[in-house]
Design an enzyme around this catalytic site. Structure first.
Site, PDB file in Angstrom:
ATOM      1  N   LYS A  60       0.798  -1.207   0.000  1.00  0.00           N
ATOM      2  CA  LYS A  60       0.000   0.000   0.000  1.00  0.00           C
ATOM      3  C   LYS A  60       0.848   1.284   0.000  1.00  0.00           C
ATOM      4  CE  LYS A  60      -4.072  -2.013   0.031  1.00  0.00           C
ATOM      5  NZ  LYS A  60      -4.023  -3.480   0.063  1.00  0.00           N
TER       6      LYS A  60
HETATM    7  C1  PLP Z   1      -5.399  -4.226   0.732  1.00  0.00           C
HETATM    8  C2  PLP Z   1      -6.871  -4.033   0.771  1.00  0.00           C
HETATM    9  C3  PLP Z   1      -7.633  -4.418   1.884  1.00  0.00           C
HETATM   10  C4  PLP Z   1      -7.098  -5.224   3.013  1.00  0.00           C
HETATM   11  O1  PLP Z   1      -5.990  -4.722   3.633  1.00  0.00           O
HETATM   12  P1  PLP Z   1      -4.927  -5.702   4.359  1.00  0.00           P
HETATM   13  O2  PLP Z   1      -4.146  -4.752   5.195  1.00  0.00           O
HETATM   14  O3  PLP Z   1      -4.123  -6.352   3.279  1.00  0.00           O
HETATM   15  O4  PLP Z   1      -5.694  -6.659   5.188  1.00  0.00           O
HETATM   16  C5  PLP Z   1      -8.983  -4.104   1.885  1.00  0.00           C
HETATM   17  N1  PLP Z   1      -9.559  -3.478   0.852  1.00  0.00           N
HETATM   18  C6  PLP Z   1      -8.872  -3.118  -0.246  1.00  0.00           C
HETATM   19  C7  PLP Z   1      -9.566  -2.401  -1.349  1.00  0.00           C
HETATM   20  C8  PLP Z   1      -7.502  -3.413  -0.331  1.00  0.00           C
HETATM   21  O5  PLP Z   1      -6.833  -3.086  -1.442  1.00  0.00           O
END
Ligand code: PLP
Length: 400
Positions: free
Chosen positions: A186
């Site tokens: 992210k």
């Molecule tokens: C990455 C993501 C999540 C979940 O996040 P994690 O930290 O990997 O559990 C939820 N929603 C979206 C749209 C994502 O891209």
């Protein structure tokens, strides 16, 4: 890869503050921790950055979704409207609460189409989750307006657009609640981690209690003697994650600034491709530029272009056929194969709705995503890369 590209001495310094005390837990150990409260500081800094009332650090973005939905009292018997283009975690979190996801559609922003919400209303609809996919905002003003008209709660899944905004107001602060993810891919990362955002003291308290076994975190008593109102679970963020988050938060505006420059360069390298249409971003000033996305006139042209670009050393993501981000490709979900052999909550008597997931329910997503290619925009653009993209595009344009 965004924030992970910039891990360096600032992160090491923050981590060392924690390791020098040896206290990895965010709560308790007041004597040993010598005033170091990294998660708390990260939460306060993040809330200030977003202009939000409250922020709660949790163990992942998926956990943040579960905690927020639980705080909103979403549970068995409820339906939650979700776009078909998202990471599967959005659907999993709804199911984890015992509620059932209902699929909306997307628009040219590639995010939830506000006009699809009313088509999916049922007597059981409790909430809607707009997802700000691939770095850019949804038409969140309209979504909040329509949801308000029908008394639906709004939870913004802003896992992919940390630091993004719509008309000057940060994403995650438009709805009743918002979440972020700090997983390794992210815009900013703590390895794994997430954040729950709200302006409501009540929703914050419910999230705070639920994410830590019901502890009310009363500062006047020791941890073992704290009060409790509801049962919870463990979705706590630890001090190492908090330390990383503090260092990465300070870099967030730089990350976004560099990505914007690099995105503009890639965009201009691709702009000569015949028939190319770049993603319609509802407020370009609020784009985090984590991705560049564009569509071509037909699915055939799109696939041919992808193949030709790949031959020139430039790879795009075709989310239309991706196994984790587009609903019709989730055979296990469509077969209602939750981890529970009784197919809870789909087959549970608490569920009276009739959710179904056929492609005919989201015609715009089908039409748009089958013609759309994506590329992650780096913070550090390798030398010569933009020229390579431009050269590959010139050749590939002849293949479509
Ligand atoms: C990455 C993501 C999540 C979940 O996040 P994690 O930290 O990997 O559990 C939820 N929603 C979206 C749209 C994502 O891209």
């Amino acid at each position: 890869m965004a924030g992970s590209e910039l891990i360096g001495k600032e992160e090491i310094k923050e981590l060392m503050d924690v390791l020098e005390t040896g206290v990895l837990m965010r709560y308790g150990h007041d004597k040993e921790r010598k005033g170091v409260f990294k998660v708390r500081q990260f939460e306060q800094g993040f809330a200030r950055y977003l202009g939000a009332g409250y922020a709660l650090g949790v163990s992942s973005g998926t956990a943040a979704l579960k905690v927020a939905l639980t705080a909103l009292d979403v549970g068995p018997g409820d339906e939650v409207i979700v776009p078909p283009f998202t990471f599967v975690a959005t659907y999993e979190a709804v199911l984890e609460t015992g509620a059932v996801p209902v699929v909306g559609d997307i628009d040219e922003s590639l995010n939830l189409d506000p006009d699809s919400i009313e088509k999916r209303l049922s007597p059981y609809t409790k909430a809607v989750i707009p997802v700000h996919m691939c770095g850019a905002p949804s038409r969140i003003d309209r979504i909040v307006e329509i949801a308000g008209k029908h008394r639906l709660k709004v939870l913004e899944d802003n896992a992919q657009s940390a630091g993004g905004s719509f008309r000057g107001k940060k994403l995650g602060t438009w709805g009743d609640m918002g979440i972020l993810s700090f997983d390794y891919y992210k815009t900013m990362t703590t390895g794994e981690g997430g954040m729950v955002i709200t302006n409501s003291k009540e929703l914050y308290d419910r999230s705070d209690w639920y994410h830590d076994h019901g502890h009310d975190h009363n500062p006047k008593v020791t941890r073992a003697m704290e009060g409790r109102f509801i049962l919870g679970f463990n979705y706590r963020m630890n001090e190492l994650q908090g330390a990383l988050g503090l260092a990465q938060l300070r870099k967030l505006d730089t990350i976004i600034g560099e990505q914007r420059k690099n995105k503009a360069a890639v965009k201009s390298a691709l702009s000569g491709v015949p028939g190319i249409r770049f993603r319609a971003i509802p407020d370009p000033d609020g784009d985090t530029a984590t991705f560049i996305a564009f569509s071509l006139p037909s699915a055939e042209a799109t696939k041919a272009f992808q193949k030709a670009m790949s031959a020139g050393g430039v790879d795009f993501v075709y989310f239309y056929e991706n196994f984790w981000h587009y609903l019709p490709n989730w055979e296990h979900f469509i077969a209602k194969c939750t981890a529970c052999s009784a197919r809870y909550p789909f087959a549970d008597p608490s569920y009276k709705g009739k959710a179904s997931y056929g492609r005919e329910l989201y015609p715009k997503a089908e039409a748009i995503l089958s013609r759309t290619l994506f590329m992650a925009v780096p913070v550090k653009m390798p030398a010569g890369r933009v020229e390579q993209i431009a050269a590959a595009a010139e050749k590939a344009a002849k293949a479509i």
